[in-house]
Write a protein that holds these residues in place. Sequence first.
Motif, PDB file in Angstrom:
ATOM      1  N   TYR A 201     -42.153   8.914  18.337  1.00 30.33           N
ATOM      2  CA  TYR A 201     -40.929   9.034  19.137  1.00 30.33           C
ATOM      3  C   TYR A 201     -39.888   9.847  18.364  1.00 30.33           C
ATOM      4  N   LEU A 202     -39.647   9.454  17.108  1.00 29.37           N
ATOM      5  CA  LEU A 202     -38.665  10.147  16.278  1.00 29.37           C
ATOM      6  C   LEU A 202     -39.031  11.615  16.076  1.00 29.37           C
ATOM      7  N   LEU A 203     -40.276  11.889  15.705  1.00 29.49           N
ATOM      8  CA  LEU A 203     -40.689  13.261  15.404  1.00 29.49           C
ATOM      9  C   LEU A 203     -40.663  14.155  16.636  1.00 29.49           C
ATOM     10  N   ARG A 204     -41.089  13.615  17.779  1.00 27.98           N
ATOM     11  CA  ARG A 204     -41.074  14.413  19.019  1.00 27.98           C
ATOM     12  C   ARG A 204     -39.637  14.675  19.467  1.00 27.98           C
ATOM     13  N   LEU A 205     -38.767  13.676  19.285  1.00 32.61           N
ATOM     14  CA  LEU A 205     -37.359  13.881  19.648  1.00 32.61           C
ATOM     15  C   LEU A 205     -36.737  14.943  18.747  1.00 32.61           C
ATOM     16  N   ALA A 206     -36.960  14.865  17.450  1.00 29.36           N
ATOM     17  CA  ALA A 206     -36.404  15.858  16.523  1.00 29.36           C
ATOM     18  C   ALA A 206     -36.885  17.266  16.884  1.00 29.36           C
ATOM     19  N   GLU A 207     -38.164  17.394  17.182  1.00 33.74           N
ATOM     20  CA  GLU A 207     -38.722  18.703  17.580  1.00 33.74           C
ATOM     21  C   GLU A 207     -38.053  19.208  18.861  1.00 33.74           C
ATOM     22  N   SER A 208     -37.863  18.326  19.822  1.00 39.37           N
ATOM     23  CA  SER A 208     -37.240  18.708  21.095  1.00 39.37           C
ATOM     24  C   SER A 208     -35.782  19.105  20.903  1.00 39.37           C
ATOM     25  N   LEU A 209     -35.078  18.401  20.028  1.00 43.66           N
ATOM     26  CA  LEU A 209     -33.671  18.730  19.778  1.00 43.66           C
ATOM     27  C   LEU A 209     -33.545  20.094  19.110  1.00 43.66           C
ATOM     28  N   ARG A 210     -34.445  20.404  18.206  1.00 48.02           N
ATOM     29  CA  ARG A 210     -34.425  21.735  17.572  1.00 48.02           C
ATOM     30  C   ARG A 210     -34.654  22.815  18.628  1.00 48.02           C
ATOM     31  N   ALA A 211     -35.577  22.560  19.554  1.00 52.69           N
ATOM     32  CA  ALA A 211     -35.854  23.532  20.615  1.00 52.69           C
ATOM     33  C   ALA A 211     -34.627  23.737  21.510  1.00 52.69           C
ATOM     34  N   LEU A 212     -33.799  22.698  21.651  1.00 57.04           N
ATOM     35  CA  LEU A 212     -32.574  22.800  22.447  1.00 57.04           C
ATOM     36  C   LEU A 212     -31.411  23.401  21.649  1.00 57.04           C
ATOM     37  N   GLY A 213     -31.621  23.602  20.355  1.00 47.40           N
ATOM     38  CA  GLY A 213     -30.554  24.128  19.516  1.00 47.40           C
ATOM     39  C   GLY A 213     -29.523  23.078  19.145  1.00 47.40           C
ATOM     40  N   ASP A 214     -29.926  21.809  19.177  1.00 47.26           N
ATOM     41  CA  ASP A 214     -29.009  20.722  18.836  1.00 47.26           C
ATOM     42  C   ASP A 214     -29.104  20.423  17.347  1.00 47.26           C
ATOM     43  N   ASP A 215     -27.968  20.205  16.724  1.00 50.25           N
ATOM     44  CA  ASP A 215     -27.937  19.858  15.311  1.00 50.25           C
ATOM     45  C   ASP A 215     -27.547  18.387  15.194  1.00 50.25           C
ATOM     46  N   CYS A 216     -28.453  17.503  15.562  1.00 51.05           N
ATOM     47  CA  CYS A 216     -28.192  16.064  15.540  1.00 51.05           C
ATOM     48  C   CYS A 216     -28.463  15.536  14.133  1.00 51.05           C
ATOM     49  N   SER A 217     -27.428  15.520  13.307  1.00 49.88           N
ATOM     50  CA  SER A 217     -27.604  15.155  11.902  1.00 49.88           C
ATOM     51  C   SER A 217     -28.162  13.739  11.745  1.00 49.88           C
ATOM     52  N   HIS A 218     -27.806  12.824  12.625  1.00 45.83           N
ATOM     53  CA  HIS A 218     -28.322  11.452  12.564  1.00 45.83           C
ATOM     54  C   HIS A 218     -29.852  11.446  12.718  1.00 45.83           C
ATOM     55  N   THR A 219     -30.348  12.087  13.759  1.00 47.06           N
ATOM     56  CA  THR A 219     -31.795  12.141  14.007  1.00 47.06           C
ATOM     57  C   THR A 219     -32.508  12.870  12.871  1.00 47.06           C
ATOM     58  N   PHE A 220     -31.974  14.007  12.443  1.00 47.74           N
ATOM     59  CA  PHE A 220     -32.647  14.798  11.413  1.00 47.74           C
ATOM     60  C   PHE A 220     -32.635  14.105  10.054  1.00 47.74           C
ATOM     61  N   SER A 221     -31.599  13.345   9.771  1.00 45.92           N
ATOM     62  CA  SER A 221     -31.548  12.591   8.516  1.00 45.92           C
ATOM     63  C   SER A 221     -32.615  11.501   8.503  1.00 45.92           C
ATOM     64  N   ILE A 222     -32.752  10.794   9.606  1.00 46.48           N
ATOM     65  CA  ILE A 222     -33.787   9.747   9.702  1.00 46.48           C
ATOM     66  C   ILE A 222     -35.170  10.377   9.593  1.00 46.48           C
ATOM     67  N   GLU A 223     -35.357  11.537  10.232  1.00 46.55           N
ATOM     68  CA  GLU A 223     -36.622  12.247  10.142  1.00 46.55           C
ATOM     69  C   GLU A 223     -36.940  12.609   8.679  1.00 46.55           C
ATOM     70  N   THR A 224     -35.941  13.068   7.927  1.00 46.70           N
ATOM     71  CA  THR A 224     -36.133  13.418   6.516  1.00 46.70           C
ATOM     72  C   THR A 224     -36.566  12.190   5.706  1.00 46.70           C
ATOM     73  N   PHE A 225     -35.881  11.067   5.922  1.00 46.06           N
ATOM     74  CA  PHE A 225     -36.258   9.826   5.228  1.00 46.06           C
ATOM     75  C   PHE A 225     -37.672   9.402   5.605  1.00 46.06           C
ATOM     76  N   LEU A 226     -38.015   9.513   6.887  1.00 48.84           N
ATOM     77  CA  LEU A 226     -39.360   9.131   7.336  1.00 48.84           C
ATOM     78  C   LEU A 226     -40.415   9.978   6.645  1.00 48.84           C
ATOM     79  N   LYS A 227     -40.207  11.292   6.635  1.00 48.21           N
ATOM     80  CA  LYS A 227     -41.198  12.189   6.018  1.00 48.21           C
ATOM     81  C   LYS A 227     -41.295  11.992   4.519  1.00 48.21           C
ATOM     82  N   ALA A 228     -40.207  11.533   3.885  1.00 51.35           N
ATOM     83  CA  ALA A 228     -40.208  11.294   2.448  1.00 51.35           C
ATOM     84  C   ALA A 228     -40.832   9.921   2.113  1.00 51.35           C
ATOM     85  N   GLY A 229     -41.098   9.146   3.162  1.00 48.43           N
ATOM     86  CA  GLY A 229     -41.714   7.842   2.955  1.00 48.43           C
ATOM     87  C   GLY A 229     -40.772   6.806   2.368  1.00 48.43           C
TER      88      GLY A 229
END
Length: 187
Positions: free
Chosen positions: A158-186
């Motif tokens: 859910y998180l990764l697909r939302l982040a990808e979709s927001l990038r495609a929309l040109g949205d800079d949602c720092s909250h979503t992208f920060s959580i995505e960074t933490f998730l990918k860093a484990g």
Amino acid sequence: MSTDTTEHNRNRQDFSGVESIWLFGYGSLIYKVDFPFLEQRPASIQGWARRFWQASHDHRGTPDAPGRVVTLIEQPGAECKGMAFRVSPKVFEYLDVREKNGYLRFSTTLSFEDGDPAEGLVYIATEDNEAFLGHAPEADIARQIAAASGPSGPNSEYLLRLAESLRALGDDCSHTFSIETFLKAGS
């Protein structure tokens, strides 16, 4: 308020004589379009910020191990980008069940990319629903998302697909992208 808002939503708006209405999606409605629509356009709403502050007991988690999904929080000056769908009111028979875990339908003014405004509806999980989790450090949110899975799949998807979709929309949602960074860093 109970987490099952299906019947409550069905009594919120009167669609008598309405042929179509705009629906604003800012979470999974952006990328999981499993409902018929008449038109689809990028749009935004003002004064609202997307936050992973709602528990998901029914889609991306379970009652014993809820996931986290997005809702909107009032924030003056904020802009939330998403996708608007012009739909038949009959679509809400399905969407009210899909979005039943604490989400209510509210009227909103949305703006399309060309600046034209329109009136529509948006699902928001307010603080008074039983599944509202509220603020937490983004690293903690990422850990909860990494561990959760439900009938609709892993919460991380859910998180990764939302982040990808927001990038495609040109949205800079720092909250979503920060959580995505933490998730990918484990985290």
